[in-house]
Enzyme design. Structure first.
Site, PDB file in Angstrom:
ATOM      1  N   ASP A 232       0.826  -1.204   0.000  1.00 56.65           N
ATOM      2  CA  ASP A 232       0.000   0.000   0.000  1.00 56.65           C
ATOM      3  C   ASP A 232       0.868   1.265   0.000  1.00 56.65           C
ATOM      4  O   ASP A 232       1.884   1.321   0.692  1.00 56.65           O
ATOM      5  CB  ASP A 232      -0.858  -0.035   1.273  1.00 56.65           C
ATOM      6  CG  ASP A 232      -1.962   0.975   1.276  1.00 56.65           C
ATOM      7  OD1 ASP A 232      -2.857   0.859   0.439  1.00 56.65           O
ATOM      8  OD2 ASP A 232      -1.929   1.878   2.134  1.00 56.65           O
ATOM      9  N   GLU A 299       2.036  -0.317  -4.821  1.00 57.38           N
ATOM     10  CA  GLU A 299       1.152   0.794  -5.216  1.00 57.38           C
ATOM     11  C   GLU A 299       1.978   2.066  -5.101  1.00 57.38           C
ATOM     12  O   GLU A 299       2.307   2.506  -3.990  1.00 57.38           O
ATOM     13  CB  GLU A 299      -0.071   0.874  -4.295  1.00 57.38           C
ATOM     14  CG  GLU A 299      -1.049   1.945  -4.760  1.00 57.38           C
ATOM     15  CD  GLU A 299      -2.034   2.412  -3.691  1.00 57.38           C
ATOM     16  OE1 GLU A 299      -3.143   2.819  -4.053  1.00 57.38           O
ATOM     17  OE2 GLU A 299      -1.692   2.398  -2.487  1.00 57.38           O
TER      18      GLU A 299
HETATM   19  C1  GLC Z   1      -4.188   3.041  -0.688  1.00 60.78           C
HETATM   20  C2  GLC Z   1      -5.382   2.129  -0.625  1.00 60.78           C
HETATM   21  C3  GLC Z   1      -6.570   2.917  -0.153  1.00 60.78           C
HETATM   22  C4  GLC Z   1      -6.283   3.422   1.238  1.00 60.78           C
HETATM   23  C5  GLC Z   1      -4.993   4.239   1.256  1.00 60.78           C
HETATM   24  C6  GLC Z   1      -4.493   4.453   2.659  1.00 60.78           C
HETATM   25  O1  GLC Z   1      -4.297   3.982  -1.673  1.00 60.78           O
HETATM   26  O2  GLC Z   1      -5.586   1.548  -1.883  1.00 60.78           O
HETATM   27  O3  GLC Z   1      -7.753   2.169  -0.153  1.00 60.78           O
HETATM   28  O4  GLC Z   1      -7.350   4.204   1.677  1.00 60.78           O
HETATM   29  O5  GLC Z   1      -3.938   3.603   0.567  1.00 60.78           O
HETATM   30  O6  GLC Z   1      -4.023   3.264   3.196  1.00 60.78           O
END
Ligand code: GLC
Length: 570
Positions: A232, A299
């Site tokens: 994440d 991500e």
């Molecule tokens: C990422 C996740 C999202 C979350 C954020 C904070 O972007 O995909 O759903 O709210 O991180 O953890």
């Protein structure tokens, strides 16, 4: 009888694939260590997948009960959004204990059973690891925020404020969702940094104890047999050590390819050298677990040149791959897709592998920008499973679940609550989901009440057209989107050329309506043709043995509207 019919359609699809066989070896050439390069990934948002106990939210036991749906699709890897102990203010992305299971999802025994059941089906399981921040209810934060002297005092990013009373934020940094990311804490009389929402304080990775504690979390789950992690907001892990102010920018909102926005360049709070370096440290930990080798996908947001450093920092190994979110904003047009694939192929040439993702728990449903048109959705799936790269399918994408219109004001999503003063008509104009509830409505299993998702009150509304979009109905319909997914994924699984073959754009065949590329492996070569238009196209010039089509057609000389086809060249 009903059961028999739907079993048979899926069974027939698989059998057909075995018979429509052409002379290539059946198994992928990727070595065992490289299994991830040719894998297919299905994302489950556990809250919305299947509720086994009637409380209105999905759970781990529910996932176990529905594993065969994913297996039948032909998918190899399942990524599950977080289900660890959490106050659930960001529905699990705010973790208060990385080693416990949130009771609403199950318990440790069920979690271990889930891992086992997935492996028993010869599939892989990837957990969602939120390393950047914890919940403010995590014991570490409670201790850290207690005073400035305790053992965890330096576990989060604390800074004195500026100004006479020290009440002004330490610098101008904005959170990735806008507004200052600095939050005043009355107990410590200091600010703490949060890249995302205020209840998700960032961990301080320049403290070796924090780093080692989080690497231990990774080891903990790897030792339980987890096959890897989706990481994440991994580009927010480190901040600039001297907390310099970010320079100004004209950009208003960040995009998939640039985190800059809210009138500043996110120069010192994201994509820092420390984060690239940390990717290599994490890789070393992950690589210390073998048989099977494990996998990570990050991500990250930013231009490809920058974010690619997460995969290869100073020529050393980093994450296996990262999400390339350009897919989410590229219009469904032949020329645009050609450009996107050219760019991905250039930047992620072997030994790298690009990723292809079209929706997730944060982004609108993939069929939305396709005008909810199932023909286009089939072409999208066809592309995703024939291009070189790792395809990610978000639960329900295989059914064409549509994005509902759920008002910001009543949104459960903390982002919706944060933005609720934005007039709804402006949000509707963007076509995006500022209220992420819209991306998270329950999976549609059958035509009974609540689409068979729960026997209780579903936590989010069920899609209105669930009676013709659900799994059971589509399984019975041989030309449904679901059966198309099953057909194309199994075809890919049977044909190593689609998993491991090189890709070259068929420039001479590309135009405003058609996108075409070759895949080649050893002596074999295929041509993949995609008609992005609603018109028939004369394809006499490039006819050859037709081995797959999105449509049922034998007409080799005409490419049908929105048809995707594969031709065997040698
Ligand atoms: C990422 C996740 C999202 C979350 C954020 C904070 O972007 O995909 O759903 O709210 O991180 O953890």
């Amino acid at each position: 009888m009903g059961f028999f019919v739907y079993c048979n359609v899926r069974f027939l699809v698989s059998m057909l694939l075995c018979f429509c066989w052409w002379n290539l070896p059946v198994f992928s050439q990727s070595s065992n260590a490289d299994w991830w390069k040719s894998t297919t990934v299905y994302q489950i948002y556990p809250r919305s997948f299947y509720d086994s106990d009637g409380d209105g939210t999905g759970d781990l036991n529910g996932i176990i009960q529905k594993l065969d749906h994913i297996k039948d699709l032909g998918i190899e890897t399942i990524w599950i959004s977080p289900f660890f102990l959490s106050p659930q203010r960001d529905f699990g992305y705010d973790i208060s204990d990385y080693r416990s299971i949130a009771p609403e999802y199950g318990d440790m025994e069920t979690c271990l059973k889930l891992i086992e059941e997935i492996h028993a089906r010869d599939m892989k399981i990837v957990f969602d690891l939120v390393m950047n921040h914890t919940s403010d209810e995590h014991a570490w934060f409670k201790e850290s925020s207690f005073n400035r002297e305790n053992e965890k005092a330096d576990w989060y990013v604390w800074k004195d404020g500026r100004g006479k009373n020290g009440q002004k934020p330490p610098n101008n940094w904005k959170a990735t969702i806008g507004g200052s990311g600095w939050h005043w804490h009355e107990g410590r009389k200091q600010f703490y940094w949060a890249s995302f929402l205020d209840f998700q304080p960032d961990l301080n990775y320049s403290n070796p104890e924090v780093k080692s504690a989080m690497l231990d979390v990774a080891r903990h789950w790897l030792s339980k047999g987890v096959d890897g992690f989706r990481l994440d907001i991994f580009n927010s892990i480190y901040e600039d050590a001297s907390f310099r102010n970010n320079p100004a920018s004209l950009r208003i909102v960040p995009s998939e390819e640039s985190p800059d926005g809210f009138f500043q360049q996110m120069k010192y709070n994201v994509n820092q050298e420390g984060s690239f370096r940390f990717a290599t440290e994490l890789r070393a930990v992950v690589d210390s677990f073998q048989n099977p080798a494990r996998f990570m996908v990050g991500e990250v947001f930013g231009d490809v040149e920058t974010t690619k450093k997460f995969c290869s920092y100073n020529g050393k190994d980093g994450l296996h791959t990262i999400f390339l979110f350009k897919t989410l904003s590229t219009p469904f047009k032949a020329k645009k897709w050609r450009k996107m694939v050219e760019e991905f192929e250039h930047n992620f040439a072997e030994p790298f592998v690009p990723t292809y993702v079209f929706s997730n728990h944060d982004r609108r449903r993939s069929i939305t920008p396709l005008d909810n048109d199932v023909r286009r959705a089939k072409l999208l799936a066809f592309f995703q499973f024939t291009v070189r790269g790792i395809p990610f399918t978000y639960y329900g994408e295989e059914l064409g679940i549509e994005k509902p219109l759920l008002p910001l004001k009543t949104g459960l999503d903390p982002l919706a609550q944060r933005y609720k003063s934005i007039p709804q008509f402006m949000v509707n104009l963007t076509g995006q989901s500022l209220n992420r509830d819209e991306c998270r409505t329950p999976m549609l299993w059958d035509s009974t009440q609540n689409a068979g998702f729960t026997s209780g009150k579903p936590w989010l509304p069920i899609s209105q057209n669930f009676r013709n979009k659900n799994v059971q109905t589509q399984e019975r319909d041989s030309v449904s989107l679901l059966n198309f997914y099953t057909r194309i994924i199994n075809f890919r699984n049977e044909n190593p050329i689609l998993q491991d073959g090189t890709l070259a754009i068929a420039k001479e065949l590309c135009n405003r309506k058609v996108f075409a590329f070759y895949r080649e492996l050893n002596e074999a070569k295929v041509l993949v043709l995609l008609n992005f238009s609603g018109q028939e196209i004369n394809s006499e010039g490039f006819s050859s043995e037709l081995i797959f089509s999105t449509h049922s057609t034998n007409n080799i000389n005409t490419l049908l509207p929105f048809e995707g086809r594969i031709l065997k060249l040698q």
